[in-house]
Design a protein around this motif. Sequence first.
Motif, PDB file in Angstrom:
ATOM      1  N   LEU A 160     -22.418  20.018 -27.176  1.00 41.93           N
ATOM      2  CA  LEU A 160     -23.344  19.442 -25.989  1.00 41.93           C
ATOM      3  C   LEU A 160     -23.615  18.392 -25.946  1.00 41.93           C
ATOM      4  N   LEU A 172     -17.831  20.268 -22.876  1.00 42.23           N
ATOM      5  CA  LEU A 172     -18.747  21.366 -22.288  1.00 42.23           C
ATOM      6  C   LEU A 172     -18.457  22.861 -22.343  1.00 42.23           C
ATOM      7  N   GLY A 175     -19.884  25.983 -24.069  1.00 40.24           N
ATOM      8  CA  GLY A 175     -20.293  27.254 -23.286  1.00 40.24           C
ATOM      9  C   GLY A 175     -19.668  28.458 -24.131  1.00 40.24           C
ATOM     10  N   ILE A 219     -21.896  27.634 -17.882  1.00 45.77           N
ATOM     11  CA  ILE A 219     -21.333  26.567 -18.314  1.00 45.77           C
ATOM     12  C   ILE A 219     -20.059  26.317 -18.800  1.00 45.77           C
ATOM     13  N   SER A 220     -19.358  27.419 -19.459  1.00 51.21           N
ATOM     14  CA  SER A 220     -18.080  27.288 -19.745  1.00 51.21           C
ATOM     15  C   SER A 220     -17.374  27.617 -18.285  1.00 51.21           C
ATOM     16  N   SER A 232     -17.091  24.155 -16.417  1.00 51.06           N
ATOM     17  CA  SER A 232     -16.241  23.276 -16.868  1.00 51.06           C
ATOM     18  C   SER A 232     -14.869  23.295 -16.920  1.00 51.06           C
ATOM     19  N   VAL A 255     -27.697  26.942 -11.962  1.00 48.75           N
ATOM     20  CA  VAL A 255     -26.280  27.137 -11.888  1.00 48.75           C
ATOM     21  C   VAL A 255     -25.930  27.509 -10.492  1.00 48.75           C
TER      22      VAL A 255
END
Lengths: 494, 141
Positions: free
Chosen positions: A14, A118, A122, A141-142, A145, B83
Amino acid sequence: MTEHLPILQVIIPLLGAPLCLIIRQERLVGVFALLVSTLTFLISCGQLQQVVQNGVQVYELGGWAAPWGIEYRIDYLNSYLLLIVSAMGAIVLVAAQTSIARELARNRRMLFYTAYLLCLTGLIGILSTGDAFNIFVFLEISSLSSYTLIALGSDRRALTASYQYLIMGTIGATFIIIGVGLMYMTTGTLNMYDLAARLPEVHHSRTVLSAIGFFIVGVCLKLALFPLHLWLPNAYAFAPSAATAFLAATSTKVAVYVLIRFVFSVVGAEFMVTVLPLQEIFIVLGVTGVFATSISAIYQLNIKRLFAYSSVAQIGYMIIGMAIGTPLGLSATLLHLFNHALMKAALFLAIGGVVYRIGSAQLSHFAGLGRQMPWTMAAIVAGGLSLIGVPLTVGFVSKWYLVLALLDKGWWPLTVLVLISSLLAVIYVWRIVEWVYFSQPRIIIDEVKDAPLSQLVPIWILVIANVYFGIDTSLTVGISQKAAALLFSVGGTF
Amino acid sequence: MNIIGLYNYWIVVVLMMIGFYVVIAHENLIKKLVGLSIFQTSVFFFYISTGKISGATAPILDPEYHLYSNPLPHVLILTAIVVGIATTALGLALVVRIQESYGSIEEHEIQSQDTQDQMESQLEAYGFRKKHILSIQNLDE
């Protein structure tokens, strides 16, 4: 120090990601990202050893105790998957150095490494955390990216593929938070260990049933279970080769992990059979998925797309193994997670090597390359054999356990179907062999050589691993059986 | 069953269906993203509704009050809003790039361009040279 391993594994990539943007020096960024991912891999090795020696590792974030704070819980299942993901993360980056330099414009290369780290963060976060909402955060997050990684592809269709994945992925993730929200509403907890204890009290409420429905459909979108797989083939076909290799080896596996964790640890295996007809649904979708996507794979002209369809088929096998609902079936699924990561990483990296030399992944452009690129093509054939499930490869081991689990249940018609579907894999692998070894080159490019050494080494490490773990199965079978047994043990599912 | 009392949940469901319908039914890529945002926002409403207790105050310890609302769903949804913004931003950025390279953000126009690309590469695969290829436009004429 060792007690901080779970959090370090998430924090290191991260922090590495923004540092990639700061460094900016092209070669340095590549080496730095490789360093970060190797460190992550070493941590996951250390962590697996910890789990084998001392059992479940619990890490409370900020020192807040479990149901209030977020905890990371590492047991056999997580540490095994963490090992797969971080190993693939590191090994793909070795090959990515040269592959990215060829496929991406100069100003985009460091962005690739940033998004890559990133994405790794994730995926590792999803695997480590014991909190249901945290899973959603790391999943996004995953996913975000990986949308970026896919959109970096040079073909303009990469953009539409990424957009399509973004829409489907976001719907999936939103379904997951609806599910988590409904569960939180009825139980008042987000910790999965706590949820597992409290859900049985409210099992038959309609709210909980719809929560489970939303959650499972959301996860199935992410793992590309058969009718929800439409985003996957284009995304894998048009992403940069290194990104395809990484995503194919890890991201769907992590989604399968979320499904296994949720079905077995949170709601319990019994629930799958008794309350909702999940077993039937998974078996039907798994089998139809294996056949439909294997047949689609046969007709593909782009070799990346071909293996993307075959990836969806392999997900089908994993789901069948899981749906059998016995420890043996689950361990077959866990084995296949590991083995499929090995073969798909090898295959996509080898294809990346070809793209590096000829600039195309069209099957027809592979004509006659067997003589010009012997080592790269041999790797593709080896990976293909593993995909079919030829003895002495990892593919054989996981199919063997799957068949054993099916026979153990006495489901022989399903066994026959699984075996027939393997023959479909023979057809699409044979098509590649035919183009590569038995046809005249159509386009003549001077001096087509094997992929550069920096790509051949990781490819062949993976190919050798494909054979090694196909012969010496003690590590993979040992861990996956232990993890499966723990998932089925009463009460102490974590 | 208290139907009117649960009005916030009705709003959630209606918004959710509107958003979901827009994502599925619209061809325009930006409209799809608008639908996606509505879909996500309905989930935010849902979480915030669950934290509300009628007659309760914000969870600040004071001897005068004894009933507090649950602040956790609000905090969770702050994360989800972030998000959501990231998703919308990324989606819009992709639409900009799609417009630049396809000259359109209508799904069917993009698809027909893609099919043409694919036909060309298929014909090329079977040994036709590029200039002999009949494009879709030629066939239409």
